[in-house]
Scaffold this motif. Structure first.
Motif, PDB file in Angstrom:
ATOM      1  N   GLY A  22       0.810  -1.210   0.057  1.00  0.00           N
ATOM      2  CA  GLY A  22      -0.153   0.050  -0.069  1.00  0.00           C
ATOM      3  C   GLY A  22       0.936   1.216   0.063  1.00  0.00           C
ATOM      4  N   ASN A  23       2.252   1.044  -0.093  1.00  0.00           N
ATOM      5  CA  ASN A  23       3.101   2.126  -0.105  1.00  0.00           C
ATOM      6  C   ASN A  23       3.711   2.365  -1.463  1.00  0.00           C
ATOM      7  OD1 ASN A  23       2.653   1.603   2.838  1.00  0.00           O
ATOM      8  ND2 ASN A  23       3.669   3.330   3.068  1.00  0.00           N
ATOM      9  N   LEU A  24       3.969   3.586  -1.831  1.00  0.00           N
ATOM     10  CA  LEU A  24       4.706   3.928  -3.269  1.00  0.00           C
ATOM     11  C   LEU A  24       5.864   4.418  -2.882  1.00  0.00           C
ATOM     12  CD1 LEU A  24       1.696   4.739  -5.429  1.00  0.00           C
ATOM     13  CD2 LEU A  24       2.508   2.495  -5.185  1.00  0.00           C
ATOM     14  N   CYS A  25       6.900   3.856  -3.662  1.00  0.00           N
ATOM     15  CA  CYS A  25       8.110   4.591  -3.906  1.00  0.00           C
ATOM     16  C   CYS A  25       8.666   4.602  -5.036  1.00  0.00           C
ATOM     17  CB  CYS A  25       9.333   3.625  -3.211  1.00  0.00           C
ATOM     18  SG  CYS A  25      11.047   4.323  -3.140  1.00  0.00           S
ATOM     19  N   ARG A  26       9.201   5.930  -5.503  1.00  0.00           N
ATOM     20  CA  ARG A  26       9.529   6.163  -6.967  1.00  0.00           C
ATOM     21  C   ARG A  26      11.114   6.001  -7.124  1.00  0.00           C
ATOM     22  NH1 ARG A  26       6.286  11.487  -8.862  1.00  0.00           N
ATOM     23  NH2 ARG A  26       7.566  10.784 -11.061  1.00  0.00           N
ATOM     24  N   CYS A  27      11.820   5.562  -6.002  1.00  0.00           N
ATOM     25  CA  CYS A  27      13.463   5.707  -6.042  1.00  0.00           C
ATOM     26  C   CYS A  27      13.941   4.322  -6.085  1.00  0.00           C
ATOM     27  CB  CYS A  27      13.901   6.379  -5.046  1.00  0.00           C
ATOM     28  SG  CYS A  27      13.441   8.429  -5.275  1.00  0.00           S
ATOM     29  N   THR A  28      13.336   3.376  -5.259  1.00  0.00           N
ATOM     30  CA  THR A  28      14.288   2.257  -4.629  1.00  0.00           C
ATOM     31  C   THR A  28      14.212   0.869  -5.506  1.00  0.00           C
ATOM     32  OG1 THR A  28      12.668   1.595  -3.013  1.00  0.00           O
ATOM     33  CG2 THR A  28      14.310   3.253  -2.485  1.00  0.00           C
ATOM     34  N   GLY A  29      13.179   0.702  -6.129  1.00  0.00           N
ATOM     35  CA  GLY A  29      12.907  -0.671  -6.424  1.00  0.00           C
ATOM     36  C   GLY A  29      12.340  -1.696  -5.691  1.00  0.00           C
ATOM     37  N   TYR A  30      12.101  -1.120  -4.401  1.00  0.00           N
ATOM     38  CA  TYR A  30      11.654  -1.876  -3.242  1.00  0.00           C
ATOM     39  C   TYR A  30      12.260  -3.270  -2.709  1.00  0.00           C
ATOM     40  CZ  TYR A  30       7.237   0.394  -4.796  1.00  0.00           C
ATOM     41  OH  TYR A  30       6.452   1.314  -4.921  1.00  0.00           O
TER      42      TYR A  30
END
Length: 166
Positions: free
Chosen positions: A137-145
């Motif tokens: 449910g959380n988005l990150c535009r940088c890390t690739g998770y």
């Protein structure tokens, strides 16, 4: 707006009773940031999609941009500022994010940290699938998770070593 349009109430934020006097439509995210000065709660999409504004409400992760501040009167809210120890020692989830490089720009990090705290309270030893679901449910535009997922598992290890729960 007149004084009659404001609502006074108490809630517990990071273990401390806090008095608020806000309009009925003040979002919890705005009350935390603007009225209480807790700017660690970030606001991204303002629609509950990105998860940047995630806080714990009575121990459960919630999107603070979707809750009115007055709706949490009498409840307990934990923000990212409330995780570190009084001496500044990082919470195990915060420590794991640092160790595993689970952040880049850092904008989404407080929301991820709070979501992971909620996940580990329910699933102290999450499987890879549970960890993925817990951060979905959380988005990150940088890390690739990938490093965020490593941080989830490292945080579980740190908590187990300390005998703590988030």
């Amino acid at each position: 707006m007149t004084a009659d349009d404001l609502h006074e109430f108490t809630l517990v934020v990071n273990g401390r009773p806090r008095e608020l006097r806000v309009p009925a439509r003040r979002l919890l995210s705005d009350a935390l940031r603007h009225d209480l000065g807790l700017t660690g709660t970030h606001v991204g999409c303002e629609h509950g999609v990105c998860g940047c504004c995630t806080v714990l409400l009575d121990g459960e992760p919630v999107r603070s941009c979707l809750a009115f501040a007055v709706s949490v009167a009498g409840h307990e809210v934990t923000t990212v500022e409330g995780l570190a120890g009084p001496d500044g020692t990082l919470h195990p989830v915060q420590q794991a994010f640092a160790e595993c490089h689970g952040l880049q720009c850092g904008f989404c990090t407080p929301g991820f940290v709070m979501a992971v705290c909620g996940l580990l309270a329910d699933q102290p030893e999450p499987t890879e699938e549970q960890a993925l679901e817990g951060i979905s449910g959380n988005l990150c535009r940088c890390t690739g998770y990938q490093n965020i997922l490593r941080a989830v598992h490292r945080a579980a290890e740190l908590l187990a070593e300390q005998g703590d729960r988030p």
